[in-house]
Design an enzyme around this catalytic site. Sequence first.
Site, PDB file in Angstrom:
ATOM      1  N   LYS A  17       0.817  -1.216   0.000  1.00 30.32           N
ATOM      2  CA  LYS A  17       0.000   0.000   0.000  1.00 30.32           C
ATOM      3  C   LYS A  17       0.852   1.269   0.000  1.00 30.32           C
ATOM      4  O   LYS A  17       0.604   2.182  -0.768  1.00 30.32           O
ATOM      5  CB  LYS A  17      -0.919   0.071   1.233  1.00 30.32           C
ATOM      6  N   ARG A  93      -9.232   1.630   9.284  1.00 30.18           N
ATOM      7  CA  ARG A  93      -8.887   0.239   9.614  1.00 30.18           C
ATOM      8  C   ARG A  93      -9.957  -0.441  10.420  1.00 30.18           C
ATOM      9  O   ARG A  93      -9.791  -1.611  10.787  1.00 30.18           O
ATOM     10  CB  ARG A  93      -7.624   0.198  10.469  1.00 30.18           C
ATOM     11  N   ARG A 130      11.653  -5.955   5.316  1.00 30.81           N
ATOM     12  CA  ARG A 130      11.415  -4.541   5.010  1.00 30.81           C
ATOM     13  C   ARG A 130      12.326  -3.622   5.818  1.00 30.81           C
ATOM     14  O   ARG A 130      12.594  -3.843   6.999  1.00 30.81           O
ATOM     15  CB  ARG A 130       9.953  -4.197   5.323  1.00 30.81           C
ATOM     16  N   ARG A 162      11.672  -1.200  11.003  1.00 31.96           N
ATOM     17  CA  ARG A 162      10.660  -0.605  11.870  1.00 31.96           C
ATOM     18  C   ARG A 162      10.510  -1.408  13.151  1.00 31.96           C
ATOM     19  O   ARG A 162      10.603  -2.625  13.134  1.00 31.96           O
ATOM     20  CB  ARG A 162       9.310  -0.592  11.136  1.00 31.96           C
ATOM     21  N   ARG A 173      -0.394  -7.701  14.061  1.00 37.21           N
ATOM     22  CA  ARG A 173      -0.953  -6.775  13.074  1.00 37.21           C
ATOM     23  C   ARG A 173      -1.780  -7.510  12.025  1.00 37.21           C
ATOM     24  O   ARG A 173      -2.837  -7.042  11.619  1.00 37.21           O
ATOM     25  CB  ARG A 173       0.186  -5.984  12.401  1.00 37.21           C
TER      26      ARG A 173
HETATM   27  P1  ADP Z   1       1.122  -1.428   8.466  1.00 37.51           P
HETATM   28  O1  ADP Z   1      -0.101  -1.235   7.626  1.00 37.51           O
HETATM   29  O2  ADP Z   1       2.164  -2.237   7.786  1.00 37.51           O
HETATM   30  O3  ADP Z   1       0.821  -1.889   9.857  1.00 37.51           O
HETATM   31  P2  ADP Z   1       1.375   1.450   8.825  1.00 37.51           P
HETATM   32  O4  ADP Z   1       2.592   2.271   8.672  1.00 37.51           O
HETATM   33  O5  ADP Z   1       0.226   1.739   7.933  1.00 37.51           O
HETATM   34  O6  ADP Z   1       1.867  -0.029   8.641  1.00 37.51           O
HETATM   35  O7  ADP Z   1       0.855   1.518  10.329  1.00 37.51           O
HETATM   36  C1  ADP Z   1       1.711   1.270  11.406  1.00 37.51           C
HETATM   37  C2  ADP Z   1       0.949   1.303  12.733  1.00 37.51           C
HETATM   38  O8  ADP Z   1       0.352   2.600  12.918  1.00 37.51           O
HETATM   39  C3  ADP Z   1      -0.207   0.327  12.852  1.00 37.51           C
HETATM   40  O9  ADP Z   1       0.205  -0.959  13.220  1.00 37.51           O
HETATM   41  C4  ADP Z   1      -1.045   1.012  13.942  1.00 37.51           C
HETATM   42  O10 ADP Z   1      -0.495   0.818  15.227  1.00 37.51           O
HETATM   43  C5  ADP Z   1      -0.882   2.482  13.608  1.00 37.51           C
HETATM   44  N1  ADP Z   1      -1.971   2.953  12.729  1.00 37.51           N
HETATM   45  C6  ADP Z   1      -1.835   3.453  11.468  1.00 37.51           C
HETATM   46  N2  ADP Z   1      -3.040   3.780  10.960  1.00 37.51           N
HETATM   47  C7  ADP Z   1      -3.960   3.462  11.920  1.00 37.51           C
HETATM   48  C8  ADP Z   1      -5.367   3.527  12.002  1.00 37.51           C
HETATM   49  N3  ADP Z   1      -6.111   3.993  10.986  1.00 37.51           N
HETATM   50  N4  ADP Z   1      -5.978   3.122  13.160  1.00 37.51           N
HETATM   51  C9  ADP Z   1      -5.266   2.659  14.188  1.00 37.51           C
HETATM   52  N5  ADP Z   1      -3.933   2.536  14.169  1.00 37.51           N
HETATM   53  C10 ADP Z   1      -3.275   2.935  13.052  1.00 37.51           C
END
Ligand code: ADP
Length: 226
Positions: A17, A93, A130, A162, A173
Amino acid sequence: MIRGPRLLLLGKQGAGKGTQASLLAEHYGVTHLATGEVLRAAARSGTRFGLEAKRYMDEGELVPDDITVGVVEERFGDNGELEHGFVLDGFPRTAAQAEELARILGEHDLDLVVALEVPTEVVLDRLAGRRVCKDCGAIYHVSAPPEHPWDCDVCGGEVVQRDDDQEDAIKRRLELYEQETQPLIAYYRAQAVLVDIDGVGETEVVFSRLVDAVDGKYERRAGAPA
Ligand code: ADP
Ligand code: ZN
C-alpha cells in the site's frame, strides 16, 4: 474543474500500500496521506500524542480512534485535499473509522477503493525483510537495498527496520487486519466503489494495474450523466 482522484487503498500489512500509494500520488499530482507515517513522524518528534501512539504501534496494536481520526481531520481540515484529490493509505482500519471518514468526506465521495490482494506467505517475507528511511519513510527490502547501504537514496537518511516489523508484532498486526480491517472490503464493495487488484508482481507491474483501474473509473465517470 479538473481535479485528481480520491483514492483509498486497503490491503494487508506488506501488501504494498505505502509504495503504491506514493507512486499513485505522484502520478496524479495529489497528496498521499499515510496515517502510519504521520504517527511514526509524531513519535520521532516526541509530541505527547506521538509518544502515546508509539506505545501501541510498537506492540502491533491499533492506535486509539480519537488519535487517528484527529490525524486525518487535521490533514483534510483546510488544505483543499478533499477538493483536489488524495490517496489514503492506512485509514480506515475499523468500521468506526470508516464511519468517521464518511463524515469527514461529506459530499466528496471516494472515487475508488482498491483492495490490494497478496497472500499471507508473501507479506510475511516482505515484512520481515522490510527496511524504511527514518526521515522520509522511503521503503526498501534486504533484497533491494539503497545504492549505499543503508543510506536513503531519496534523502540520505538512515534506513532501518521498523520497531513493529518484529515477528510478534507482525503476527498481531495481521490478526487485527483480518478481524477489523478486512470487513471493510465488503463494506465498500456494497457501495460499488471497490475494485480488487492483484498485488503480486514487480512494483511497476502492480502500479500499471492500479493506474488502469483508476483511469477506467474516470472514463466511466466522464461518460456518465452528471
Ligand atoms: P502497516 O499497515 O504495515 O501496519 P502502517 O505504517 O500503515 O503499517 O501503520 C503502522 C501502525 O500505525 C499500525 O500498526 C497502527 O499501530 C498504527 N496505525 C496506522 N493507521 C492506523 C489507524 N487507521 N488506526 C489505528 N492505528 C493505526
Ligand atoms: Zn529518506
